[in-house]
Design a protein around this motif. Structure first.
Motif, PDB file in Angstrom:
ATOM      1  N   GLY A  16      27.890  44.150  31.165  1.00 47.54           N
ATOM      2  CA  GLY A  16      28.911  43.320  30.534  1.00 47.54           C
ATOM      3  C   GLY A  16      30.248  43.997  30.346  1.00 47.54           C
ATOM      4  N   THR A  17      30.443  45.163  30.947  1.00 44.75           N
ATOM      5  CA  THR A  17      31.743  45.832  30.901  1.00 44.75           C
ATOM      6  C   THR A  17      32.716  45.116  31.835  1.00 44.75           C
ATOM      7  N   LYS A  18      33.985  45.497  31.751  1.00 44.95           N
ATOM      8  CA  LYS A  18      35.008  44.854  32.565  1.00 44.95           C
ATOM      9  C   LYS A  18      35.871  45.887  33.275  1.00 44.95           C
ATOM     10  N   TYR A  19      35.219  46.901  33.817  1.00 46.37           N
ATOM     11  CA  TYR A  19      35.955  47.924  34.549  1.00 46.37           C
ATOM     12  C   TYR A  19      36.618  47.310  35.785  1.00 46.37           C
ATOM     13  N   GLY A  20      37.840  47.736  36.052  1.00 44.62           N
ATOM     14  CA  GLY A  20      38.551  47.251  37.228  1.00 44.62           C
ATOM     15  C   GLY A  20      38.167  48.026  38.469  1.00 44.62           C
ATOM     16  N   CYS A  21      37.959  47.327  39.579  1.00 42.43           N
ATOM     17  CA  CYS A  21      37.695  47.999  40.852  1.00 42.43           C
ATOM     18  C   CYS A  21      38.941  48.772  41.273  1.00 42.43           C
ATOM     19  N   VAL A  22      38.745  49.978  41.741  1.00 44.55           N
ATOM     20  CA  VAL A  22      39.873  50.878  42.003  1.00 44.55           C
ATOM     21  C   VAL A  22      40.535  50.607  43.346  1.00 44.55           C
ATOM     22  N   TYR A  23      39.750  50.309  44.389  1.00 47.25           N
ATOM     23  CA  TYR A  23      40.285  50.304  45.744  1.00 47.25           C
ATOM     24  C   TYR A  23      40.529  48.883  46.263  1.00 47.25           C
ATOM     25  N   THR A  24      41.783  48.645  46.648  1.00 44.08           N
ATOM     26  CA  THR A  24      42.181  47.346  47.180  1.00 44.08           C
ATOM     27  C   THR A  24      43.062  47.532  48.406  1.00 44.08           C
ATOM     28  N   ASN A  25      43.247  46.441  49.135  1.00 43.67           N
ATOM     29  CA  ASN A  25      44.222  46.380  50.211  1.00 43.67           C
ATOM     30  C   ASN A  25      44.889  45.020  50.101  1.00 43.67           C
ATOM     31  N   SER A  26      46.203  45.021  49.961  1.00 42.83           N
ATOM     32  CA  SER A  26      46.956  43.778  49.732  1.00 42.83           C
ATOM     33  C   SER A  26      46.396  43.015  48.533  1.00 42.83           C
ATOM     34  N   ASP A  27      46.051  43.774  47.483  1.00 44.77           N
ATOM     35  CA  ASP A  27      45.533  43.225  46.225  1.00 44.77           C
ATOM     36  C   ASP A  27      44.157  42.588  46.361  1.00 44.77           C
ATOM     37  N   ILE A  28      43.484  42.789  47.481  1.00 41.79           N
ATOM     38  CA  ILE A  28      42.127  42.280  47.685  1.00 41.79           C
ATOM     39  C   ILE A  28      41.146  43.431  47.531  1.00 41.79           C
ATOM     40  N   VAL A  29      40.123  43.239  46.695  1.00 40.12           N
ATOM     41  CA  VAL A  29      39.118  44.280  46.488  1.00 40.12           C
ATOM     42  C   VAL A  29      38.405  44.576  47.805  1.00 40.12           C
ATOM     43  N   LEU A  30      38.307  45.841  48.165  1.00 36.43           N
ATOM     44  CA  LEU A  30      37.668  46.234  49.419  1.00 36.43           C
ATOM     45  C   LEU A  30      36.153  46.144  49.281  1.00 36.43           C
ATOM     46  N   ARG A  31      35.536  45.321  50.146  1.00 32.84           N
ATOM     47  CA  ARG A  31      34.086  45.115  50.116  1.00 32.84           C
ATOM     48  C   ARG A  31      33.446  45.277  51.493  1.00 32.84           C
ATOM     49  N   ASP A  32      34.190  45.736  52.464  1.00 34.67           N
ATOM     50  CA  ASP A  32      33.664  45.829  53.831  1.00 34.67           C
ATOM     51  C   ASP A  32      34.109  47.145  54.457  1.00 34.67           C
ATOM     52  N   SER A  33      33.189  48.099  54.549  1.00 32.27           N
ATOM     53  CA  SER A  33      33.562  49.409  55.082  1.00 32.27           C
ATOM     54  C   SER A  33      33.579  49.437  56.603  1.00 32.27           C
ATOM     55  N   THR A  34      33.217  48.330  57.251  1.00 31.01           N
ATOM     56  CA  THR A  34      33.342  48.269  58.699  1.00 31.01           C
ATOM     57  C   THR A  34      34.756  47.904  59.112  1.00 31.01           C
ATOM     58  N   ASN A  35      35.586  47.539  58.158  1.00 31.70           N
ATOM     59  CA  ASN A  35      36.955  47.119  58.420  1.00 31.70           C
ATOM     60  C   ASN A  35      37.901  48.314  58.260  1.00 31.70           C
ATOM     61  N   THR A  36      38.714  48.555  59.269  1.00 26.16           N
ATOM     62  CA  THR A  36      39.617  49.710  59.218  1.00 26.16           C
ATOM     63  C   THR A  36      40.737  49.542  58.203  1.00 26.16           C
ATOM     64  N   ASN A  37      40.858  48.362  57.580  1.00 23.56           N
ATOM     65  CA  ASN A  37      41.880  48.243  56.536  1.00 23.56           C
ATOM     66  C   ASN A  37      41.544  49.112  55.326  1.00 23.56           C
ATOM     67  N   CYS A  38      40.311  49.619  55.286  1.00 23.42           N
ATOM     68  CA  CYS A  38      39.960  50.586  54.236  1.00 23.42           C
ATOM     69  C   CYS A  38      40.846  51.824  54.309  1.00 23.42           C
ATOM     70  N   ASP A  39      41.303  52.158  55.509  1.00 17.33           N
ATOM     71  CA  ASP A  39      42.110  53.359  55.683  1.00 17.33           C
ATOM     72  C   ASP A  39      43.469  53.241  55.010  1.00 17.33           C
TER      73      ASP A  39
END
Length: 324
Positions: free
Chosen positions: A147-170
């Motif tokens: 029930g915590t509300k920690y913010g996800c740290v890593y984004t690209n164009s303000d979208i939370v990164l959820r796909d490590s097969t995508n090179t936009n992670c770089d």
């Protein structure tokens, strides 16, 4: 009263829906801590411990202690490398098809240690992209469980990164205000490895780059023997590190060697650890020695290297951090 912009409302709704909060969500941010204090995080039968490190510290860097670094902000660092148990618990939750559009995708499944080992071995065979995406997944998983509300740290164009097969992670952007789980920077990693506190044994003395370490209250271990490992002393290194000379050609369970001053394990061996930093235009930094490296490469100040963010092997794992 000013009207709240519609776009801000939409962003807040999206963050709430996708499991990433807007920041803290815990009393820990308002508490006062000292370096070495610990917090235990437990959810769904799995626990991990994190150790507090104060901000504003300047420390010596390099095997010869000929440069300095500073970490301005306080942070938490995991007591151990990420175990396969924790990796798999979060991985299974994150990749469940029932999560729909919030499902995570990973390039690699992860491996227990160097292959076929136990749940308490460090996870390996994951690349840098997997590591940062998994940190987001860990944040969402913990929020969902507790029930915590920690913010996800890593984004690209303000979208939370959820796909490590995508090179936009770089091109990931690390939020400076999000309180979710993340990778360490190289400086955060080395500071924690060198921290000596008030103990004056085997510490850097004199002035380096205008910094007088004799005048500092906090002392720092030398680069050729930080966290207890020494490139010319196998007896001392055996106490704290799994490396070529004692590993029997394998990873080992975490917390089976002696911890350093901050009660951190395996800073000098077992697996090397991904850090956030760009090393150059095409590669990412990793720190620490591994189970197959020779004694000479184990010292904290000497060993750092880099590889491409899509590289994976049985030598590299990672350790998590969290901003205060």
């Amino acid at each position: 009263m000013k009207a709240i912009p519609v776009i801000l409302i939409l962003m807040l709704v999206i963050l709430s829906f996708n499991g990433c909060g807007g920041g803290g969500g815990s009393d820990e941010e308002s508490a006062i801590y000292s370096t070495g204090d610990k917090l235990t995080y437990t959810a769904d039968g799995v626990s991990f411990i994190m150790v507090y490190v104060e901000g504003g510290l300047t420390f010596p860097k390099g095997q010869s202690d000929d440069s300095t670094g500073t970490v301005a902000e306080a942070y938490w660092i995991a007591e151990t490398e990420v175990t396969y148990e924790l990796w798999k618990k979060v991985y299974d939750w994150a990749t469940d098809a029932a999560r729909g559009s919030n499902k995570y995708t990973f390039a690699n499944l992860g491996t227990p240690g160097d292959g076929g080992r136990g749940m308490q071995h460090p996870v390996t065979t994951i690349n840098w992209r997997d590591a940062i995406v998994w940190c987001n997944a860990l944040t969402e998983w913990y929020n969902a469980q507790k029930g915590t509300k920690y913010g996800c740290v890593y984004t690209n164009s303000d979208i939370v990164l959820r796909d490590s097969t995508n090179t936009n992670c770089d091109s990931a952007v690390a939020s400076p205000t999000a309180k979710g789980f993340r990778l360490l920077t190289g400086n955060e990693w080395e500071l924690a490895a060198r921290y000596r506190g008030s103990d004056t044994t085997n510490v850097v003395t004199g002035t380096v780059n205008g910094v007088n370490f004799d005048e500092m209250t906090t002392k720092w271990t030398k680069g050729d023997s930080a966290s207890g490992a020494n490139g010319s002393d196998s007896i001392a290194t055996d106490i704290v590190a799994w490396y070529e000379g004692n590993s029997n050609n394998s990873t080992h369970e975490v917390k089976t060697k002696t911890h350093n001053t901050l009660d951190l394990y395996d800073m000098s061996g077992n697996v090397t650890e991904w850090c956030l930093d760009l090393y150059d235009a095409s590669s990412r930094l990793y720190r620490g020695g591994s189970w197959n490296q020779a004694l000479a490469f184990i010292p904290i100040g000497r060993y750092f290297d880099r590889t491409t963010p899509d590289d994976k092997n049985i030598l590299i794992g990672f350790r998590i951090a969290k901003s205060q």
